[in-house]
Design a protein around this motif. Sequence first.
Motif, PDB file in Angstrom:
ATOM      1  N   ASP A   1      42.780  37.182  39.216  1.00  0.00           N
ATOM      2  CA  ASP A   1      43.397  38.494  39.237  1.00  0.00           C
ATOM      3  C   ASP A   1      43.812  38.808  37.810  1.00  0.00           C
ATOM      4  O   ASP A   1      44.320  37.935  37.098  1.00  0.00           O
ATOM      5  N   LYS A   2      43.589  40.024  37.385  1.00  0.00           N
ATOM      6  CA  LYS A   2      43.948  40.387  36.018  1.00  0.00           C
ATOM      7  C   LYS A   2      45.466  40.387  35.883  1.00  0.00           C
ATOM      8  O   LYS A   2      46.168  41.075  36.625  1.00  0.00           O
ATOM      9  N   PRO A   3      45.979  39.570  34.959  1.00  0.00           N
ATOM     10  CA  PRO A   3      47.438  39.529  34.793  1.00  0.00           C
ATOM     11  C   PRO A   3      47.961  40.844  34.210  1.00  0.00           C
ATOM     12  O   PRO A   3      47.251  41.534  33.470  1.00  0.00           O
ATOM     13  N   SER A   4      49.177  41.170  34.541  1.00  0.00           N
ATOM     14  CA  SER A   4      49.758  42.401  34.025  1.00  0.00           C
ATOM     15  C   SER A   4      50.485  42.102  32.719  1.00  0.00           C
ATOM     16  O   SER A   4      51.708  42.003  32.667  1.00  0.00           O
ATOM     17  N   VAL A   5      49.673  41.900  31.677  1.00  0.00           N
ATOM     18  CA  VAL A   5      50.184  41.731  30.316  1.00  0.00           C
ATOM     19  C   VAL A   5      49.432  42.719  29.432  1.00  0.00           C
ATOM     20  O   VAL A   5      48.349  43.185  29.781  1.00  0.00           O
ATOM     21  N   ALA A   6      50.008  43.034  28.301  1.00  0.00           N
ATOM     22  CA  ALA A   6      49.369  43.967  27.371  1.00  0.00           C
ATOM     23  C   ALA A   6      48.028  43.403  26.903  1.00  0.00           C
ATOM     24  O   ALA A   6      47.874  42.186  26.770  1.00  0.00           O
ATOM     25  N   GLU A   7      47.051  44.281  26.677  1.00  0.00           N
ATOM     26  CA  GLU A   7      45.717  43.844  26.242  1.00  0.00           C
ATOM     27  C   GLU A   7      45.798  42.957  25.004  1.00  0.00           C
ATOM     28  O   GLU A   7      45.063  41.990  24.880  1.00  0.00           O
ATOM     29  N   GLY A   8      46.683  43.289  24.076  1.00  0.00           N
ATOM     30  CA  GLY A   8      46.831  42.510  22.848  1.00  0.00           C
ATOM     31  C   GLY A   8      47.345  41.103  23.080  1.00  0.00           C
ATOM     32  O   GLY A   8      47.177  40.234  22.229  1.00  0.00           O
TER      33      GLY A   8
ATOM     34  N   ILE B   1      35.937  39.225  30.619  1.00  0.00           N
ATOM     35  CA  ILE B   1      35.478  40.592  30.853  1.00  0.00           C
ATOM     36  C   ILE B   1      36.182  41.108  32.104  1.00  0.00           C
ATOM     37  O   ILE B   1      36.502  40.343  33.014  1.00  0.00           O
ATOM     38  N   ASP B   2      36.428  42.399  32.107  1.00  0.00           N
ATOM     39  CA  ASP B   2      36.970  43.041  33.302  1.00  0.00           C
ATOM     40  C   ASP B   2      35.829  43.209  34.288  1.00  0.00           C
ATOM     41  O   ASP B   2      34.742  43.655  33.926  1.00  0.00           O
ATOM     42  N   LEU B   3      36.064  42.830  35.537  1.00  0.00           N
ATOM     43  CA  LEU B   3      35.044  42.978  36.565  1.00  0.00           C
ATOM     44  C   LEU B   3      35.166  44.350  37.220  1.00  0.00           C
ATOM     45  O   LEU B   3      36.273  44.891  37.347  1.00  0.00           O
ATOM     46  N   PRO B   4      34.048  44.903  37.659  1.00  0.00           N
ATOM     47  CA  PRO B   4      34.104  46.204  38.340  1.00  0.00           C
ATOM     48  C   PRO B   4      34.925  46.092  39.629  1.00  0.00           C
ATOM     49  O   PRO B   4      34.889  45.064  40.316  1.00  0.00           O
ATOM     50  N   ALA B   5      35.631  47.137  39.933  1.00  0.00           N
ATOM     51  CA  ALA B   5      36.426  47.170  41.164  1.00  0.00           C
ATOM     52  C   ALA B   5      35.503  47.133  42.377  1.00  0.00           C
ATOM     53  O   ALA B   5      34.431  47.732  42.378  1.00  0.00           O
TER      54      ALA B   5
ATOM     55  N   GLN C   1      39.586  46.238  47.241  1.00  0.00           N
ATOM     56  CA  GLN C   1      40.176  45.262  46.308  1.00  0.00           C
ATOM     57  C   GLN C   1      41.569  45.724  45.936  1.00  0.00           C
ATOM     58  O   GLN C   1      41.764  46.850  45.495  1.00  0.00           O
ATOM     59  N   GLN C   2      42.545  44.852  46.121  1.00  0.00           N
ATOM     60  CA  GLN C   2      43.933  45.197  45.854  1.00  0.00           C
ATOM     61  C   GLN C   2      44.269  45.167  44.363  1.00  0.00           C
ATOM     62  O   GLN C   2      45.013  45.995  43.876  1.00  0.00           O
ATOM     63  N   GLN C   3      43.743  44.165  43.653  1.00  0.00           N
ATOM     64  CA  GLN C   3      44.099  43.984  42.253  1.00  0.00           C
ATOM     65  C   GLN C   3      42.837  43.829  41.409  1.00  0.00           C
ATOM     66  O   GLN C   3      41.844  43.262  41.856  1.00  0.00           O
ATOM     67  N   ALA C   4      42.914  44.300  40.174  1.00  0.00           N
ATOM     68  CA  ALA C   4      41.787  44.167  39.250  1.00  0.00           C
ATOM     69  C   ALA C   4      41.512  42.686  38.986  1.00  0.00           C
ATOM     70  O   ALA C   4      42.423  41.858  38.974  1.00  0.00           O
ATOM     71  N   LYS C   5      40.241  42.364  38.782  1.00  0.00           N
ATOM     72  CA  LYS C   5      39.816  40.977  38.530  1.00  0.00           C
ATOM     73  C   LYS C   5      39.205  40.877  37.129  1.00  0.00           C
ATOM     74  O   LYS C   5      38.678  41.835  36.588  1.00  0.00           O
ATOM     75  N   ILE C   6      39.283  39.663  36.591  1.00  0.00           N
ATOM     76  CA  ILE C   6      38.625  39.355  35.330  1.00  0.00           C
ATOM     77  C   ILE C   6      37.808  38.079  35.499  1.00  0.00           C
ATOM     78  O   ILE C   6      38.109  37.242  36.351  1.00  0.00           O
ATOM     79  N   GLN C   7      36.755  37.966  34.718  1.00  0.00           N
ATOM     80  CA  GLN C   7      35.908  36.765  34.672  1.00  0.00           C
ATOM     81  C   GLN C   7      36.129  36.119  33.318  1.00  0.00           C
ATOM     82  O   GLN C   7      35.956  36.760  32.288  1.00  0.00           O
TER      83      GLN C   7
END
Length: 163
Positions: A91-98, A124-128, A132-138
């Motif tokens: 799940d993509k963590p909710s932190v600033a991109e930087g 990389i950000d995965l397509p929604a 899907q409840q939360q954004a995913k990253i690979q």
Amino acid sequence: MITAFIRKITAQTSRSRQTGLVAAVYLQADGSALLLQLDANTAQVRQLTSHDALAAGDVLEPMLQLLSSLPPRTPICLVLAAEYYQLVQLDKPSVAEGEMLLALPWLVRELTDIPPEDLLLDYIDLPAQPNQQQAKIQLVLTSRSRWLPLCQALQRRQFHVVN
């Protein structure tokens, strides 16, 4: 695909215009390597060389020998077989991109055998997906200490690692 590869490398560096050449090295799971030399202007394959004598643990000297035919300042893309890296989906963590790349090693520390301080990673950000409840990253993970000596040796010999 080769044309896109050359465009990406030439966009990252003007060195390909100096040498007229770009190169890709594919490190295969069996310890062998393929060196693909491409004309930077026409995208034509100039030469394909294989090297079967790479040791599983130490690729430095055989790799430098394989690349010895290339002119200095040649842009090189290192391509690793799947056995040399790990993929992790989170799940993509909710932190600033930087701050993302600083946070990720600690978030995956229990999902990999690579210590957080030795992780070399990208994501990389995965397509929604529907529902899907939360954004995913690979994430792509590998050991920094395994590849750093090779990258440093390539830079000392004036090759330009572009990936």
